[in-house]
Design an enzyme around this catalytic site. Sequence first.
Site, PDB file in Angstrom:
ATOM      1  CG  HIS A 129       1.853   1.671   0.800  1.00  0.00           C
ATOM      2  ND1 HIS A 129       1.097   1.486   1.944  1.00  0.00           N
ATOM      3  CD2 HIS A 129       0.993   1.522  -0.223  1.00  0.00           C
ATOM      4  CE1 HIS A 129      -0.159   1.247   1.620  1.00  0.00           C
ATOM      5  NE2 HIS A 129      -0.250   1.254   0.300  1.00  0.00           N
ATOM      6  CG  HIS A 184      -1.342  -1.442  -3.934  1.00  0.00           C
ATOM      7  ND1 HIS A 184      -2.243  -2.202  -3.210  1.00  0.00           N
ATOM      8  CD2 HIS A 184      -1.118  -0.329  -3.200  1.00  0.00           C
ATOM      9  CE1 HIS A 184      -2.558  -1.557  -2.100  1.00  0.00           C
ATOM     10  NE2 HIS A 184      -1.888  -0.412  -2.062  1.00  0.00           N
ATOM     11  CD  GLN A 206      -8.300  -2.750  -2.822  1.00  0.00           C
ATOM     12  OE1 GLN A 206      -7.220  -2.597  -3.380  1.00  0.00           O
ATOM     13  NE2 GLN A 206      -8.846  -1.800  -2.082  1.00  0.00           N
ATOM     14  CG  HIS A 228      -4.333   0.050   2.662  1.00  0.00           C
ATOM     15  ND1 HIS A 228      -3.397  -0.945   2.610  1.00  0.00           N
ATOM     16  CD2 HIS A 228      -4.218   0.739   1.483  1.00  0.00           C
ATOM     17  CE1 HIS A 228      -2.751  -0.870   1.449  1.00  0.00           C
ATOM     18  NE2 HIS A 228      -3.229   0.145   0.755  1.00  0.00           N
ATOM     19  CD  GLU A 232      -6.075   4.968   0.514  1.00  0.00           C
ATOM     20  OE1 GLU A 232      -6.183   3.736   0.720  1.00  0.00           O
ATOM     21  OE2 GLU A 232      -5.608   5.439  -0.537  1.00  0.00           O
ATOM     22  CG  ASP A 246      -0.842   3.761  -2.622  1.00  0.00           C
ATOM     23  OD1 ASP A 246      -0.858   2.530  -2.421  1.00  0.00           O
ATOM     24  OD2 ASP A 246      -1.828   4.478  -2.387  1.00  0.00           O
TER      25      ASP A 246
HETATM   26 FE   FE2 Z   1      -2.169   1.307  -0.755  1.00  0.00          FE
END
Ligand code: FE2
Length: 424
Positions: A60, A62, A155, A213, A216, A312
Site C-alpha cells: 500500500h 501512493h 481520493q 480505503h 480510515e 502508505d
Molecule cells: Fe492510503
Amino acid sequence: MHDLLLRQCRLLQTDRTIADVDIAIQQGVITAIAPRIAGSAKITLDIQQQLVSPPFVESHIHLDSALTAGQPRWNQSGTLFEGIEIWRERKQSLSLEDVKQRAIATLKQQASQGVLFVRSHADVSEPSLTALQALLEVREAVKDWITLQVVAFPQDGIYGSPNNEMLLEKALEMGADVVGGIPHYELTREDGVQSIHRIFALAEKYDRLIDIHCDEIDDEQSRFLEVVAACAIRSDMGCRITASHTTAFGSYNNAYAFKLLGFLRRTEINFIANPLINITLQGRTDTYPKRRGVTRVKELWQQGMNVSFGHDCIQDPWYPLGTGNMLDVASMGLHVCQMTGTAEMNACYDMVTWNGAKTLHLDDRYGIGVGKPANLIVLDAQDRYDALRKRAIVRYVISHGKLLVRTECPQTNWYGPAASFDDC
Ligand code: FE2
C-alpha cells in the site's frame, strides 16, 4: 555454466524453516537449490551464511503523491483531512513527467531496500487522470526490475463530485489493476454504502481486484467494514478483496468488534495496516488517553485473516518522513500492535513479505523455489527476528535473475578511550 550462483545461503523457506544451501540461477529462473551445487557461474556471490529471503512486498503506497512534502505547504495539523486539502492544491499542477519522475525515484529507493512488488494507489479524482496515466506508464517502464500494481483510487469520493464515478470507470478501462474507494469520505453514510456496492459491481464487470480505503478515521461510528464484509459474503470475490487501514476498528467497542470479527471470519478479506501513517495521522483529535489509531492487527492475525503492512506515504502531504524501508514499517507495526512474542515478531516480518504477496495475488510469481522467477534478497541477518531487531541492511537484491543492487554494510571501528590519534 550458471548465470548466477549464490554460495552458502541461509535460505528462509516458504515453510519458514531455514536451510543451508547454494542457489543457482539461469535465464531469470531458479534452477537449483541444494546444499552444494557443482559447476561455475558468470557471477558467484559468497553469501557467507546471511539470510536469503523472498523480496519485500509494498502492499500500500501512493506513488503519485510521493516526494511532494511541503508542496505547496507543509501539513501543520498533521491530520488526514489537511493532507487531502493540500493534495487537492498540489494535484492542480500534476504533469505526466512530474508524477513519473517522482514515482520511479521512489521505486528505486524501495527496490534498493529489497522491495520488488508494489501496489500503488493513483488518485483518479482529477479530470485529466494524469496520475493514473503516469503510473500506468511507470508500470510498463519498470516491469523488468519491479512489479507494480495500480489501484484506481477516487481520493475525493465516488460521489463527492459529479464526474468522479465516470472517472473511476474510465480508469479501469485504461488498465488499472484494482478498484479502490473511500466510503468514510463520501458525503453521507448512504453514499458510502452505495460506493461499496458500486466498487464490487465494477470489479465484477472489469474482472479486477478490490482495495478500499476503509474507515480510515477514529470515528467509532464509521462502520463500512461491515458493508465490505457483507458484500464479500454475498459475492464470489473471495480473496480478491482488500480492506486498507480500517483504523476505526481500533476504536469500536468490543461487543461490536467481536461480532464483526465473526462476520469477517466468513470472508477471505485481506487487511492492510499502515503503522507509520496510522500512528501519526490518527488520534489527532484526542487529548489523553490518546488512541494508537491502528486497526486490530494482532486479533485479525490470531483469527487467521491475511494481514500485511504498507508504507502508505513517503514524504507527501500526509507524512513528511519515510525512506521506503519495509523493516521500518514492520518495526513500527510490531511496536504499536504490541506484537513482541516470538511468533508475533515473525508474523510482522511475514506481513511485509508473504502476506503482502497474497494480497497482491502474486501466487506462483512469489517465493524462492526451483522453477520460480529468481527474485530474492540477501539480508545482513540470521533470521526474521534478527532482521527486524536491527533493521538489517539488504546486501543484495536479485530481480529476474539479475543483480539489481549491492549495498555494503557500514563498518564501525571501536578505538577505545586510550587510543592515540595514530591508531585511528
Ligand atoms: Fe492510503
